[in-house]
Motif scaffolding. Structure first.
Motif, PDB file in Angstrom:
ATOM      1  N   CYS A   1      48.273  -0.360  -1.356  1.00  0.00           N
ATOM      2  CA  CYS A   1      47.487  -0.492  -2.579  1.00  0.00           C
ATOM      3  C   CYS A   1      47.767   0.618  -3.593  1.00  0.00           C
ATOM      4  N   SER A   2      48.374   1.689  -3.165  1.00  0.00           N
ATOM      5  CA  SER A   2      48.652   2.802  -4.076  1.00  0.00           C
ATOM      6  C   SER A   2      50.057   3.338  -3.817  1.00  0.00           C
ATOM      7  N   ALA A   3      51.039   2.559  -4.211  1.00  0.00           N
ATOM      8  CA  ALA A   3      52.427   2.840  -3.874  1.00  0.00           C
ATOM      9  C   ALA A   3      52.964   4.122  -4.489  1.00  0.00           C
ATOM     10  N   ASP A   4      52.335   4.644  -5.534  1.00  0.00           N
ATOM     11  CA  ASP A   4      52.862   5.839  -6.161  1.00  0.00           C
ATOM     12  C   ASP A   4      52.285   7.123  -5.570  1.00  0.00           C
ATOM     13  N   ALA A   5      51.502   7.031  -4.520  1.00  0.00           N
ATOM     14  CA  ALA A   5      50.932   8.206  -3.875  1.00  0.00           C
ATOM     15  C   ALA A   5      52.010   8.929  -3.069  1.00  0.00           C
ATOM     16  N   GLN A   6      51.980  10.263  -3.091  1.00  0.00           N
ATOM     17  CA  GLN A   6      52.932  11.050  -2.324  1.00  0.00           C
ATOM     18  C   GLN A   6      52.455  11.253  -0.882  1.00  0.00           C
ATOM     19  N   THR A   7      51.159  11.438  -0.714  1.00  0.00           N
ATOM     20  CA  THR A   7      50.588  11.587   0.621  1.00  0.00           C
ATOM     21  C   THR A   7      49.286  10.806   0.697  1.00  0.00           C
ATOM     22  N   ILE A   8      48.946  10.419   1.893  1.00  0.00           N
ATOM     23  CA  ILE A   8      47.670   9.776   2.181  1.00  0.00           C
ATOM     24  C   ILE A   8      47.072  10.541   3.349  1.00  0.00           C
ATOM     25  N   CYS A   9      45.918  11.129   3.133  1.00  0.00           N
ATOM     26  CA  CYS A   9      45.249  11.895   4.194  1.00  0.00           C
ATOM     27  C   CYS A   9      46.192  12.939   4.803  1.00  0.00           C
ATOM     28  N   ASN A  10      46.931  13.630   3.965  1.00  0.00           N
ATOM     29  CA  ASN A  10      47.897  14.679   4.345  1.00  0.00           C
ATOM     30  C   ASN A  10      49.138  14.161   5.060  1.00  0.00           C
ATOM     31  N   ALA A  11      49.280  12.879   5.186  1.00  0.00           N
ATOM     32  CA  ALA A  11      50.470  12.306   5.819  1.00  0.00           C
ATOM     33  C   ALA A  11      51.415  11.823   4.723  1.00  0.00           C
ATOM     34  N   PRO A  12      52.688  12.138   4.829  1.00  0.00           N
ATOM     35  CA  PRO A  12      53.624  11.689   3.792  1.00  0.00           C
ATOM     36  C   PRO A  12      53.765  10.168   3.769  1.00  0.00           C
ATOM     37  N   TYR A  13      53.762   9.653   2.568  1.00  0.00           N
ATOM     38  CA  TYR A  13      53.895   8.216   2.342  1.00  0.00           C
ATOM     39  C   TYR A  13      55.111   7.645   3.074  1.00  0.00           C
ATOM     40  N   SER A  14      56.253   8.299   2.929  1.00  0.00           N
ATOM     41  CA  SER A  14      57.474   7.783   3.541  1.00  0.00           C
ATOM     42  C   SER A  14      57.368   7.745   5.066  1.00  0.00           C
TER      43      SER A  14
END
Length: 100
Positions: free
Chosen positions: A20-33
């Motif tokens: 839902c938020s593809a431009d986020a770099q991290t989610i909950c301190n976890a890297p998106y990639s």
């Protein structure tokens, strides 16, 4: 539900947030990639084991933050199998359970 199971459910919720938020770099301190790298491991019918990138991302994640996604209803709509996701923490050999 066991704490390890909750970690996996949280991962699934995290994947929903990522979608839902593809431009986020991290989610909950976890890297998106890193979290995206977990996707094949939770997709039926015969998923591969989680990659090192996936497990590393999960090991850095803020599990309290991920707990907010514990009961996400969007997982099935994304093709994520909750049973497979529940196996990720064990497969990644993560030492600490989620505090949910």
């Amino acid at each position: 539900m066991e704490a390890t199971d909750k970690k996996a459910v949280l991962l699934l919720g995290l994947m929903v947030v990522i979608a839902c938020s593809a431009d986020a770099q991290t989610i909950c301190n976890a890297p998106y990639s890193g979290l995206i790298a977990c996707e094949p491991a939770v997709m039926p019918p015969d998923p591969p084991p989680p990659t090192g990138v996936c497990c590393d991302a999960l090991s850095h994640a803020d599990m309290k933050c991920l707990c907010q996604f514990d009961n996400s209803t969007l997982l099935h709509s994304l093709g994520i199998d909750p049973k497979l996701a529940l196996q990720l923490p064990m497969k990644c050999k993560l030492p600490h359970p989620a505090p949910c």
